[in-house]
Design a protein around this motif. Structure first.
Motif, PDB file in Angstrom:
ATOM      1  N   SER A   1      10.809  10.748  10.000  1.00 31.02           N
ATOM      2  CA  SER A   1      10.429  11.296   8.690  1.00 31.02           C
ATOM      3  C   SER A   1       9.031  11.895   8.734  1.00 31.02           C
ATOM      4  N   ILE A   2       8.145  11.259   9.475  1.00 36.44           N
ATOM      5  CA  ILE A   2       6.788  11.791   9.627  1.00 36.44           C
ATOM      6  C   ILE A   2       6.858  13.169  10.287  1.00 36.44           C
ATOM      7  N   VAL A   3       7.596  13.266  11.389  1.00 35.86           N
ATOM      8  CA  VAL A   3       7.740  14.544  12.099  1.00 35.86           C
ATOM      9  C   VAL A   3       8.420  15.575  11.208  1.00 35.86           C
TER      10      VAL A   3
ATOM     11  N   LEU B   1       0.827  -1.211   0.000  1.00 33.56           N
ATOM     12  CA  LEU B   1       0.000   0.000   0.000  1.00 33.56           C
ATOM     13  C   LEU B   1       0.859   1.257   0.000  1.00 33.56           C
ATOM     14  N   ALA B   2       1.887   1.259   0.820  1.00 38.75           N
ATOM     15  CA  ALA B   2       2.781   2.423   0.876  1.00 38.75           C
ATOM     16  C   ALA B   2       3.413   2.674  -0.489  1.00 38.75           C
TER      17      ALA B   2
ATOM     18  N   LEU C   1       1.646   9.646   4.994  1.00 43.72           N
ATOM     19  CA  LEU C   1       0.843   8.413   4.977  1.00 43.72           C
ATOM     20  C   LEU C   1       1.721   7.196   4.684  1.00 43.72           C
ATOM     21  N   THR C   2       2.586   7.308   3.683  1.00 39.79           N
ATOM     22  CA  THR C   2       3.403   6.152   3.329  1.00 39.79           C
ATOM     23  C   THR C   2       4.381   5.798   4.454  1.00 39.79           C
TER      24      THR C   2
ATOM     25  N   VAL D   1       4.789  15.100  -3.364  1.00 40.58           N
ATOM     26  CA  VAL D   1       5.676  14.032  -2.901  1.00 40.58           C
ATOM     27  C   VAL D   1       5.848  14.131  -1.387  1.00 40.58           C
ATOM     28  N   ARG D   2       6.097  15.328  -0.892  1.00 39.99           N
ATOM     29  CA  ARG D   2       6.274  15.517   0.551  1.00 39.99           C
ATOM     30  C   ARG D   2       4.990  15.209   1.320  1.00 39.99           C
ATOM     31  N   SER D   3       3.851  15.705   0.823  1.00 38.01           N
ATOM     32  CA  SER D   3       2.602  15.549   1.579  1.00 38.01           C
ATOM     33  C   SER D   3       2.162  14.097   1.679  1.00 38.01           C
ATOM     34  N   ILE D   4       2.373  13.308   0.651  1.00 34.78           N
ATOM     35  CA  ILE D   4       1.966  11.896   0.714  1.00 34.78           C
ATOM     36  C   ILE D   4       2.976  11.082   1.515  1.00 34.78           C
ATOM     37  N   GLY D   5       4.163  11.650   1.721  1.00 32.92           N
ATOM     38  CA  GLY D   5       5.191  10.962   2.499  1.00 32.92           C
ATOM     39  C   GLY D   5       4.760  10.630   3.912  1.00 32.92           C
TER      40      GLY D   5
END
Length: 182
Positions: free
Chosen positions: A155-157, A108-109, A131-132, A125-129
């Motif tokens: 990476s989320i933070v 899914l990621a 969720l993935t 690219v950054r914004s979907i990062g």
């Protein structure tokens, strides 16, 4: 802890540093150059961990990242047909390497990231990062990729910081987030 797990996590830590740098690059091409290197290191890490879904996903991710870097030079790489090839490759390899429900998270990621990034700009690219990275976080914990999980969390933070420091990106993230809730 087993020696293989320790080595895998050391490699994962290096992969994390490179991935962290990637999301702070301004151009899509540069993001994918760094993620290609990071994915190659993650591939080695998953080999040490015998995480077959992770191995398959990273193999395709490396090819995907390379095609993203070369899109400007070769128009065929921008086509929907090429996107379909990557999506099909992910699905086929995921079926072959299925190790249980959690292994679906890496699929899914990879699928979400690939589809969003195909013709998107650096902000997409950054914004979907986020969720993935959440999906990879769950997968990494399950396969004992502790530095991978740590990397995903950081990476989320880090991506949240990049989003909130960029007004245009914040608006895009808000739209994507609320669209997902509807």
């Amino acid at each position: 802890m087993e020696t293989k797990v320790i080595i895998a996590n050391a490699i994962g830590f290096i992969s994390f540093i490179i991935a962290l740098i990637a999301f702070h690059k301004k151009e899509k091409k540069n993001i994918f150059k760094y993620t290609m290197i990071s994915n190659a290191l993650s591939l080695i890490q998953y080999i040490f961990l015998n995480a077959y879904s992770g191995i398959a996903t990273k193999l395709i991710a490396i090819l995907r990242d390379l095609s993203m870097v070369k899109q400007e030079k070769y128009n065929i790489l921008k086509s929907r047909k090429m996107l379909i090839v990557f999506v099909c490759a992910y699905i086929i390899l995921m079926i072959i390497t299925y190790q249980g429900f959690i292994s679906i998270f890496s699929l899914l990621a990879a699928l979400i990231y690939t589809i969003f990034c195909w013709n998107g700009d650096a902000n997409r690219v950054r914004s979907i990062g986020i969720l993935t990275n959440v999906l990879w976080l769950i997968y990494n914990i399950s396969v004992k990729s502790y530095t991978g999980a740590m990397a995903n969390f950081i990476s989320i933070v880090s991506t949240f910081i990049a989003i909130f420091n960029n007004k245009k990106l914040l608006n895009l993230f808000t739209i994507i987030f609320f669209a997902g809730l509807i």
